[in-house]
Enzyme design. Structure first.
Site, mmCIF file in Angstrom:
data_model
loop_
_atom_site.group_PDB
_atom_site.id
_atom_site.type_symbol
_atom_site.label_atom_id
_atom_site.label_comp_id
_atom_site.label_asym_id
_atom_site.label_seq_id
_atom_site.Cartn_x
_atom_site.Cartn_y
_atom_site.Cartn_z
ATOM 1 N N LYS A 118 45.179 43.605 45.240
ATOM 2 C CA LYS A 118 44.509 42.397 44.758
ATOM 3 C C LYS A 118 45.198 41.884 43.497
ATOM 4 C CE LYS A 118 39.801 40.868 43.466
ATOM 5 N NZ LYS A 118 38.406 41.346 43.322
ATOM 6 N N SER A 199 34.915 38.908 45.631
ATOM 7 C CA SER A 199 36.157 38.252 45.243
ATOM 8 C C SER A 199 37.397 38.837 45.906
ATOM 9 C CB SER A 199 36.334 38.290 43.724
ATOM 10 O OG SER A 199 36.445 39.616 43.244
ATOM 11 N N SER A 223 32.057 42.591 45.195
ATOM 12 C CA SER A 223 33.373 42.026 45.478
ATOM 13 C C SER A 223 34.263 42.894 46.351
ATOM 14 C CB SER A 223 34.105 41.706 44.166
ATOM 15 O OG SER A 223 33.560 40.552 43.586
#
Length: 534
Positions: A118, A199, A223
């Site tokens: 990420k 996210s 997330s």
């Protein structure tokens, strides 16, 4: 040929036993062997590791296959926008791992395994760590976050960076999950018009589409759980403090953690084994070395026998899928106990949590920005980021604003009595609620539906969440939370959550593994343009 096993981590727990490893094949032969095994998208991390171990595969062929798949599915074809960029040295990393095998060195089950990270986690190399924001476009720190350094030491190939909800979805109440100014909108592989949640949207979608053997996500509240659930993959949020957060763009030092997102629970356990550990510069991890272990051991289809499973049944849960899941637990020999959550003050917990996140965002982001190497990023405070967004509104604010940022910038700081009260209240209530359910019902693990079905993405209109969410209590309390595919509802994935007491990460993984083996509920995506709306 006998090979030397390099222990990737200096730790007390047992490493996987390796008596010998076959020499890696040529890349051409490895490609043939991958094709015979059903191609890269049909193999999970553990299977690839076994193939490297027994000499059927090599890292170069595996890495090349994933790069080709990213080009075919993420950059063209369905165009998922799950991957922001790949590292130009990915194949060189893979070849180095193969050379080590030829020289007699084997690092363990992550040796030569490609993963995606990420883009709020720092990785050394030419790619910036942007958190999806153009404000961090120059943030090339040439530092590995400790969790990445641990994976590298274990032999992992860092393939690239995944898209995310910009600033980990903390910029605006009206944000569209999965969108960032750097990466655009990530699409859900199960229906390209549907949202990939956030996210860690890119990590979830990339994992579902088999663009890497494993991915890294981060979670403050939901997330990892939500994108894993809606994309139909496994996601694990460890106990806060088990994995270092240093050199990760922060929201909250009270709740932030990184975790693996994978195809199988075993894969997540393998990755966590090498991610976990104390970091002297992250005080939350002080006890990590005492608790960490080889999480891939003792995973068994019989793992539910004699377990007591607490059940949180949300009124808006998918009754068909949830009842089928409960039946699997009973089939596996577990005792199932329905839990009463009526006295938990979720509203009070949520209000306190929001105050905590606002205050810690302002303080922690400033600390991160001011700790960057000189000359990379001119911004030093949240106010600077707000000003940058206003100055670049045509690219940053075209779909939604920054109302949460603006609210957070008015917070008084970490010594504010109102913040300290909110922290004590929210964390205290969440911890008390979970500990009471575990103790009074004598349950080992709590299960709940992770998410509702993915909604249609509509930039500028915010998110249309529906169905239950299981993330808040374990997020605020800092307890481990695993989500495993539970099946499809209307053709879209739904996850099943497993929540355990603090530091009982291994127990959660064992329960999740047993359920996954019994249910076999994961469904691979087929990338339809859309799916009939319910």
């Amino acid at each position: 040929m006998k090979l030397k096993l390099i222990l990737a981590l200096s730790c007390a727990f047992a490493q996987p036993a390796v008596a010998s490893v076959a020499m890696p094949p040529s890349t051409v032969q490895a490609q043939v062997n991958l094709a015979k095994a059903g191609s890269i998208e049909n193999l999970d991390l553990a299977q690839l590791a076994d193939g490297i171990n027994d000499g059927a595969f090599n890292s170069e062929a595996i890495t090349a296959a994933y790069l080709a798949r990213i080009a075919a599915i993420d950059d063209s074809g369905p165009m998922l926008n799950a991957v922001i960029a790949t590292f130009p040295d990915a194949l060189d990393q893979a070849r180095a791992m193969d050379a080590e095998l030829r020289a007699g060195t084997y690092r363990g089950p992550m040796h030569g395994i490609p993963i995606l990270v990420k883009d709020n986690v720092e990785v050394a190399g030419p790619l910036p760590t942007t958190a999806g924001s153009l404000a961090l476009a120059g943030n090339i720190t040439n530092r590995d976050a400790p969790l990445i350094a641990r994976l590298r030491a274990a032999g992992a190939v860092i393939l690239g960076k995944t898209n995310l909800s910009e600033w980990a979805n903390i910029r605006s109440d009206n944000s569209t999950s999965g969108w960032s100014a750097v990466g655009g909108l990530t699409k859900n592989p199960h229906a390209l018009d549907r949202n990939s949640c956030g996210s860690s949207s890119g990590s979830g979608a990339a994992m579902a589409a088999a663009l890497a053997a494993g991915t890294i996500g981060t979670e403050t509240d939901g997330s990892i759980a939500c994108p894993a659930g809606v994309n139909g993959v496994v996601g694990f949020k460890p106990t806060v403090g088990l994995v270092s957060r240093r050199f990760v763009v922060p929201i909250s030092h009270s709740q932030d953690t990184a975790g693996p997102m994978t195809r199988s629970v075993r894969d997540a356990a393998i990755m966590l084994t090498f991610m976990a550990g104390s970091d002297p510069q992250d005080t939350a991890t002080a006890d990590a070395d005492r608790w960490r272990g080889n999480y891939a051991t003792d995973l068994s289809v019989n793992g539910l026998k004699a377990m007591r499973i607490g059940v949180i049944r949300a009124p808006d849960a998918d009754a068909t899928l949830f009842d089928a899941a409960i039946a699997k637990f009973k089939d596996g020999g577990a005792e199932v106990i329905l839990l009463d959550t009526s006295k938990i003050d979720q509203q009070k917990i949520g209000q306190g949590e929001f105050k905590v996140l606002l205050t810690e965002l302002k303080a922690d982001l400033a600390s991160y920005l001011q700790g960057l190497p000189d000359g990379l990023v001119p911004h030093k405070t949240l106010a600077d980021i707000i000003a940058f967004n206003n100055a670049n509104a045509d690219r940053e604010l075209q779909y939604f604003g920054q109302d949460i940022f603006e609210t957070a910038d008015k917070e008084k700081g970490l010594d504010d009595p109102a913040y300290l009260e909110a922290l004590a209240t929210s964390r205290g209530l969440a911890t008390e609620a979970l500990n009471h359910m575990f103790a009074s019902n004598k349950v080992d693990v709590i299960i709940a539906q992770t998410n509702g079905a993915a909604w249609v993405s509509n930039l500028g209109k915010g998110d249309a969440f529906s169905g239950p969410s299981a993330s808040q209590l374990p997020a605020v309390a800092g307890f481990p939370h695993l989500t495993v595919p539970m099946g499809l509802s209307g053709g879209l994935p739904i996850g099943l959550s497993f929540i355990g007491p603090k530091w009982h990460d291994h127990d959660v993984l064992k329960a999740g593994f047993a359920y996954a083996q019994l249910s076999k509920a994961r469904v691979a995506p087929i990338f339809p343009a859309m799916i009939a709306r319910k």
